[in-house]
Design a protein around this motif. Sequence first.
Motif, PDB file in Angstrom:
ATOM      1  N   VAL A 242       0.838  -1.206   0.000  1.00  0.00           N
ATOM      2  CA  VAL A 242       0.000   0.000   0.000  1.00  0.00           C
ATOM      3  C   VAL A 242       0.872   1.254   0.000  1.00  0.00           C
ATOM      4  CG1 VAL A 242      -1.685   1.333   1.328  1.00  0.00           C
ATOM      5  CG2 VAL A 242      -1.993  -1.132   1.046  1.00  0.00           C
ATOM      6  N   ALA A 243       1.918   1.265   0.805  1.00  0.00           N
ATOM      7  CA  ALA A 243       2.814   2.420   0.849  1.00  0.00           C
ATOM      8  C   ALA A 243       3.488   2.630  -0.509  1.00  0.00           C
ATOM      9  CB  ALA A 243       3.868   2.229   1.940  1.00  0.00           C
ATOM     10  N   TYR A 244       3.843   1.544  -1.177  1.00  0.00           N
ATOM     11  CA  TYR A 244       4.487   1.617  -2.493  1.00  0.00           C
ATOM     12  C   TYR A 244       3.541   2.243  -3.518  1.00  0.00           C
ATOM     13  CZ  TYR A 244       7.149   0.066  -6.583  1.00  0.00           C
ATOM     14  OH  TYR A 244       7.875   0.021  -7.757  1.00  0.00           O
ATOM     15  N   SER A 248       3.904   5.833  -5.527  1.00  0.00           N
ATOM     16  CA  SER A 248       3.909   5.866  -6.990  1.00  0.00           C
ATOM     17  C   SER A 248       2.924   6.896  -7.519  1.00  0.00           C
ATOM     18  CB  SER A 248       3.577   4.479  -7.549  1.00  0.00           C
ATOM     19  OG  SER A 248       4.619   3.567  -7.295  1.00  0.00           O
ATOM     20  N   VAL A 249       1.768   6.981  -6.890  1.00  0.00           N
ATOM     21  CA  VAL A 249       0.788   7.986  -7.302  1.00  0.00           C
ATOM     22  C   VAL A 249       1.316   9.394  -7.007  1.00  0.00           C
ATOM     23  CG1 VAL A 249      -1.520   8.910  -6.884  1.00  0.00           C
ATOM     24  CG2 VAL A 249      -1.185   6.434  -7.067  1.00  0.00           C
ATOM     25  N   LEU A 250       1.915   9.578  -5.845  1.00  0.00           N
ATOM     26  CA  LEU A 250       2.487  10.892  -5.510  1.00  0.00           C
ATOM     27  C   LEU A 250       3.568  11.295  -6.506  1.00  0.00           C
ATOM     28  CD1 LEU A 250       2.753  10.584  -1.625  1.00  0.00           C
ATOM     29  CD2 LEU A 250       1.386  12.277  -2.869  1.00  0.00           C
ATOM     30  N   ASP A 251       4.379  10.331  -6.924  1.00  0.00           N
ATOM     31  CA  ASP A 251       5.496  10.621  -7.832  1.00  0.00           C
ATOM     32  C   ASP A 251       5.034  10.853  -9.268  1.00  0.00           C
ATOM     33  OD1 ASP A 251       7.256  10.365  -5.744  1.00  0.00           O
ATOM     34  OD2 ASP A 251       7.909   8.337  -6.260  1.00  0.00           O
ATOM     35  N   GLU A 268       1.420  11.812   1.909  1.00  0.00           N
ATOM     36  CA  GLU A 268       2.859  11.719   2.158  1.00  0.00           C
ATOM     37  C   GLU A 268       3.177  11.053   3.495  1.00  0.00           C
ATOM     38  OE1 GLU A 268       3.821  15.803   1.693  1.00  0.00           O
ATOM     39  OE2 GLU A 268       4.149  15.645  -0.483  1.00  0.00           O
ATOM     40  N   LYS A 269       2.184  10.957   4.374  1.00  0.00           N
ATOM     41  CA  LYS A 269       2.384  10.302   5.672  1.00  0.00           C
ATOM     42  C   LYS A 269       2.212   8.784   5.590  1.00  0.00           C
ATOM     43  CE  LYS A 269       0.760  14.384   8.200  1.00  0.00           C
ATOM     44  NZ  LYS A 269      -0.317  14.947   9.049  1.00  0.00           N
ATOM     45  N   ILE A 270       1.792   8.279   4.422  1.00  0.00           N
ATOM     46  CA  ILE A 270       1.486   6.853   4.301  1.00  0.00           C
ATOM     47  C   ILE A 270       2.765   6.073   4.049  1.00  0.00           C
ATOM     48  CG2 ILE A 270       0.026   5.130   3.180  1.00  0.00           C
ATOM     49  CD1 ILE A 270      -1.444   7.427   4.679  1.00  0.00           C
TER      50      ILE A 270
END
Length: 430
Positions: A242-244, A248-251, A268-270
């Motif tokens: 889930v963190a990955y 990826s969506v943030l990037d 960003e806290k995830i």
Amino acid sequence: MKTTIDQVYKHLDNDVTIGAWLANKRSSGKIAFLQLRDGTGFMQGVVVKAEVEEEVFELAKKLTQESSIYVTGTIVKDERSPLGYEMQVKGLELIHEAVDYPITPKNHGTEFLMDHRHLWLRSKRQHAIMKIRNEVIRATYEFFNTNGFAKIDPPILTGASAEGTTELFHTKYFEEDAYLSQSGQLYMEAAAMAFGKVFSFGPTFRAEKSKTRRHLIEFWMIEPEMAFMDHEDSLQLQEQYVAYVVKSVLDNCKIELNTLERDVAKLEKITAPFPRITYDDAVAFLKDKGFDDIEWGDDFGAPHETAIAESYEKPVFITHYPTELKAFYMKPDPNRPEVVLCADLIAPEGYGEIIGGSQRIDDLELMEQRYEEHDLTGPAYQWYLELRKYGSVPHSGFGLGLERTVAWISGTEHVRETIPFPRLLNRLYP
């Protein structure tokens, strides 16, 4: 040179041609601003009357919403644009003129938009949600491929329920009864015994008459299954996955998140690890919060999950549910058989459960006992029992609901916007 909107950054100060649709436009006498979309993104094209031939400017003024065009011009930087670039238009070629496009820039009701879902998908907001969905899928394949998983495809037509429930869509398979799959899990367990670590990604169907913002009749599931992995191993994999995906969506979806006005500081806290509480602790917490109706042995509804999630900035695992609440295949806690080695992962911000998982029963005798308790007779389940008969090993797995996950990451209130063509209790069109 032909290019696409998402590639214009490679052609700064050069002339290019883009095939596009006119999403919107505005003009002020001697200048026209064309809002262009081509499927890869959105960009503004500026047509200045004094800098183009007369017929080009006249065409720009007459263009209607969703008409298709070839537009040629110079790519320049524009710091005000979410894309960072715009086109100084030099030429226009009309491909097809759209007349009376039904979805105008004004506000429309949800039912109207759902009736025109085939067109609503073209809007900037819907485009952003679908791009985020695509990125979640892309990152999912990347994560599991990188971590040694093989993708195995379970059948959609099955002879029995994976969960042992009755909320199934029934059909005829020639002379036999068949059902649309609720889950590929049982088949993925068989695949894990052959390939070690596997995952599937496909549609699942629930004949559940629910109208909540979290439910769809047809939705997509990512279902990993792992041999030689216990409950703790599985929880660690889930939070890493889930963190990955969130990263990826943030990037890779900055423009889309900005379009949706998503608070990226929350995403960003995830990072792993995620907090965990037991079912026992969750019941006690809810009672303290004034949920006097909840008792040990009751399942949690949306208000209960939301209340729990509000105490955390990350997704939270609720572990060790009562055995009677969960599916027949979940392994009891050896130290406390009235609960099972399972967990639901609850997303922050009221989006509810996004993952359900457990360690599976690997003991043949116990599974046979479960079969008797749940009246699982006949050949439909016999093959699944044989997985415990021939080389059984400890194994675990989980299922992630794609649409709920996309809704959470994108900040979309209702899951109907996170699937291209939603199937709801009252909707089978378009």
